[in-house]
Design an enzyme around this catalytic site. Structure first.
Site, PDB file in Angstrom:
ATOM      1  CB  THR A 187      -5.065  -6.681   4.795  1.00  0.00           C
ATOM      2  OG1 THR A 187      -6.423  -7.084   4.705  1.00  0.00           O
ATOM      3  CG2 THR A 187      -4.817  -5.496   3.912  1.00  0.00           C
ATOM      4  CD  GLU A 332      -4.994  -1.844   4.112  1.00  0.00           C
ATOM      5  OE1 GLU A 332      -3.876  -1.867   4.649  1.00  0.00           O
ATOM      6  OE2 GLU A 332      -5.978  -2.455   4.557  1.00  0.00           O
ATOM      7  CE  LYS A 440     -13.414   6.895  24.080  1.00  0.00           C
ATOM      8  NZ  LYS A 440     -14.498   7.192  23.178  1.00  0.00           N
ATOM      9  CD1 TRP A 445     -10.353   7.644  24.614  1.00  0.00           C
ATOM     10  CD2 TRP A 445      -9.197   7.702  22.695  1.00  0.00           C
ATOM     11  NE1 TRP A 445     -11.247   7.682  23.590  1.00  0.00           N
ATOM     12  CE2 TRP A 445     -10.577   7.725  22.400  1.00  0.00           C
ATOM     13  CE3 TRP A 445      -8.284   7.727  21.658  1.00  0.00           C
ATOM     14  CZ2 TRP A 445     -11.056   7.768  21.090  1.00  0.00           C
ATOM     15  CZ3 TRP A 445      -8.747   7.779  20.350  1.00  0.00           C
ATOM     16  CH2 TRP A 445     -10.128   7.784  20.076  1.00  0.00           C
TER      17      TRP A 445
HETATM   18  P1  AMP Z   1      -0.017  -4.446   7.827  1.00  0.00           P
HETATM   19  O1  AMP Z   1      -1.012  -3.957   6.870  1.00  0.00           O
HETATM   20  O2  AMP Z   1      -0.143  -5.898   8.145  1.00  0.00           O
HETATM   21  O3  AMP Z   1       1.364  -4.097   7.390  1.00  0.00           O
HETATM   22  O4  AMP Z   1      -0.290  -3.708   9.203  1.00  0.00           O
HETATM   23  C1  AMP Z   1      -0.347  -2.319   9.274  1.00  0.00           C
HETATM   24  C2  AMP Z   1      -0.551  -1.882  10.705  1.00  0.00           C
HETATM   25  O5  AMP Z   1       0.578  -2.233  11.509  1.00  0.00           O
HETATM   26  C3  AMP Z   1      -0.671  -0.388  10.862  1.00  0.00           C
HETATM   27  O6  AMP Z   1      -1.950   0.090  10.546  1.00  0.00           O
HETATM   28  C4  AMP Z   1      -0.308  -0.212  12.326  1.00  0.00           C
HETATM   29  O7  AMP Z   1      -1.401  -0.491  13.174  1.00  0.00           O
HETATM   30  C5  AMP Z   1       0.746  -1.267  12.542  1.00  0.00           C
HETATM   31  N1  AMP Z   1       2.081  -0.656  12.454  1.00  0.00           N
HETATM   32  C6  AMP Z   1       2.930  -0.656  11.417  1.00  0.00           C
HETATM   33  N2  AMP Z   1       4.080  -0.033  11.736  1.00  0.00           N
HETATM   34  C7  AMP Z   1       3.955   0.391  13.010  1.00  0.00           C
HETATM   35  C8  AMP Z   1       4.779   1.126  13.921  1.00  0.00           C
HETATM   36  N3  AMP Z   1       6.005   1.508  13.597  1.00  0.00           N
HETATM   37  N4  AMP Z   1       4.280   1.410  15.148  1.00  0.00           N
HETATM   38  C9  AMP Z   1       3.042   1.017  15.513  1.00  0.00           C
HETATM   39  N5  AMP Z   1       2.227   0.316  14.707  1.00  0.00           N
HETATM   40  C10 AMP Z   1       2.659   0.011  13.473  1.00  0.00           C
END
Ligand code: AMP
Length: 543
Positions: A187, A332, A440, A445
């Protein structure tokens, strides 16, 4: 009583077997670092992935060992996807956009034995190889004649010669337990060391079955699919597997991710379906708009990875007649959790009302369970209003990180996503923030995503990031950081006035900061941690 059905294990090799037998001539097109457009098909990928498997046997890489890739989206990468995992080794996709030190740390942590790299990434290999004691073989994804000859490199093997030696040989995929590890992805954590999700054959196949569904990606053998999402991050949202399952044509952009290259490839190869993060689509739209060109084949595009600005959904739909499917997921989760496709009841709504639904991140795929919890761990109602920490579970959700020396991340069997969301009565989620980005103010929020979306719907705004800044009375107040489109002008008061009537007064940002660029992370997401660091010396205007 045990059922009397055949209990074959769900293995990645069965996908490529199927694609070869049933869709052998379905094309695999790749723009290459060599500069040309390469044509292959599922039958050839099948044949060459078996050569990869035999070549790994020849190097005596044991089952379970990690084989890393540092590569663009392309046919050789696809061959490694199947050759490595199909032969019971673990495919480890590395993100070339990380810093060389981070890549070296990740290779060392995963104890990769082989690294297969695109020649574009020679500078990275030169910088890291001395710090990768476990790596036995460095393989360049090229012909013998194109082997990089840089004296700063370790001994490098040509991929083409390496697998050519196995031409004509036979290979039978091994059969093993479907819970065996198949691939891994670290990640892009913003704090601490990266952590790896370790996918299994079973999780990968179940994810592929689910993503092929009509209400998810709806992939079919009639599609020509362009994954702009990289194969080096979360397996390009599983598309290399789902496309084999469906027998779809695949079109790989290689290193050509700029608007012009993506547009030309789409037109040339009759792309019907594409997938990518908002930043890539922004480049595409910016290229197309001034030229006045349209898509001749594109019907649907999946946008996810970060919140898709409403203005982008509008542009695709209204200017180009392309349906946008907003999707949410994470490393994940293999990565897919939700996709925004309408239900029967939504068809009666006006297009404006439908758009309100489309702006959400969508509803769960079969296999993904979701709940939101409040501050004291209480489960919140699915009313589309209450927002809380989003938890997920399911067969393609992580149970633990690879070589994790701390506690499992699960809480009573559920994975905390780190996202804050609402869930409406129809099951659609709306992500309001990453929990660490929530603002906040006076105990309430404020959603930074909402503030950003409004700014980005202004015609002069190219990109916007909203962050909270400390405030003596309200704890935090929102500030919006904006990159303007070239050759446009906008002053603070105009943008702040633009928020009027769109959100409550107290949610309107206190200030606008104009910048030339917003820092992006290795997966194309805005790096708010870095942005906050850059603005450390900033203080709010006194009112
Ligand atoms: P990653 O593990 O690098 O793919 O990142 C995952 C994170 O990207 C998620 O936990 C979200 O915070 C963000 N994310 C993925 N898709 C979206 C979406 N369509 N809208 C908002 N946030 C997103």
């Amino acid at each position: 009583m045990r059922g009397l059905m055949q209990g074959d294990h769900l293995l990645i090799s069965s996908l490529i077997e199927f694609a070869n037998k049933n869709h052998g001539d379905s094309e695999i097109i790749s723009r290459r670092v060599e500069g040309d457009i390469h044509r292959s098909n599922w039958a050839t990928i099948y044949k060459r992935s078996k050569q990869v498997a035999r070549a790994l046997d020849r190097l005596q890489i044991a089952a379970g060992e990690r084989v890393a890739t540092l590569a663009w989206n392309g046919y050789r990468h696809l061959e490694l996807y199947y050759g490595v995992s199909g032969s019971e080794r673990v495919l480890h996709t590395l993100n070339p956009r990380l810093l060389p030190d981070q890549i070296a740390w990740i290779i060392d942590h995963a104890q990769d034995q082989v690294v297969c790299f695109e020649t574009t990434f020679v500078p990275i290999i030169k910088a890291i190889h001395a710090n990768c004691p476990h790596v036995k073989y460095w393989i360049a994804l090229c012909e013998e004649a194109a082997l990089p000859l840089d004296p700063g490199l370790p001994k490098v093997i040509s991929y083409e010669s390496w697998i050519k030696a196995e031409e004509g040989g036979s290979y039978t995929w091994p059969q093993f337990d479907e819970n065996t590890a198949s691939s891994m992805c670290y990640t892009s954590g913003t704090t601490g060391h990266p952590k790896a999700a370790l996918y299994s054959h079973r999780s990968t196949l179940l994810h592929a079955f689910s993503t092929c569904q009509v209400d998810v990606f709806g992939i079919s053998a009639r599609d020509s699919i362009l994954p702009v999402v990289p194969m080096f991050h979360v397996n390009a949202w599983g598309l290399p597997y789902a496309c084999a399952m469906a027998g779809a044509k695949l079109v790989f952009p290689g290193p050509g991710l700029d608007g012009k290259s993506v547009y030309e490839l789409m037109e040339l190869e009759g792309v019907t379906f594409a997938a990518g993060v908002p930043t890539v689509w922004q480049m595409l739209l910016n290229y197309m708009a001034p030229l006045g060109v349209k898509f001749s084949s594109l019907k649907r595009t999946i946008i996810g990875g970060s919140a898709c600005p409403p203005a982008m959904i509008h542009a695709f739909q209204e200017n180009y007649g392309v349906e946008v499917l907003h999707a949410w997921g994470m490393t994940e989760m293999s990565p897919l959790g939700t996709v925004c496709t309408l239900k029967n009841k939504h068809l009666k709504l006006s297009s404006e009302e439908q758009m309100k639904v489309r702006l959400k991140q969508g509803r769960a795929l079969f296999g993904v369970e979701m709940k939101i919890l409040g501050d004291s761990g209480e489960e919140l109602p699915h009313d589309g209003i209450a927002f809380g920490d989003l938890y997920v579970k399911g067969p393609w959700v992580i149970e633990n990180y690879y070589r994790n020396d701390q506690e499992s991340p699960l809480v009573k069997g559920w994975f905390p996503t780190g996202d804050v969301a609402t869930i409406d009565p129809d099951g659609f989620i709306q992500i309001t923030d990453r929990s660490k980005d929530v603002i906040k103010s006076g105990g309430e929020w404020i959603s930074s995503i909402e503030i950003e979306n409004i700014a980005m719907s202004h015609p002069s705004v190219l990109m916007a990031a909203c962050i909270g800044v400390a405030h003596p009375k309200w704890d935090e107040r929102p500030v919006v950081v904006v990159v303007l489109r070239p050759e446009t002008k906008l002053d603070k008061a105009d943008l702040l006035g633009f928020y009027e009537g769109k959100i409550a007064k107290w949610q309107v940002p206190d200030d606008v900061i104009f910048v030339d660029g917003i820092p992006l992370g290795a997966t194309g997401k805005m790096l708010k941690t870095k942005l906050r660091e850059q603005l450390k010396a900033y203080s709010l205007p006194t009112k």
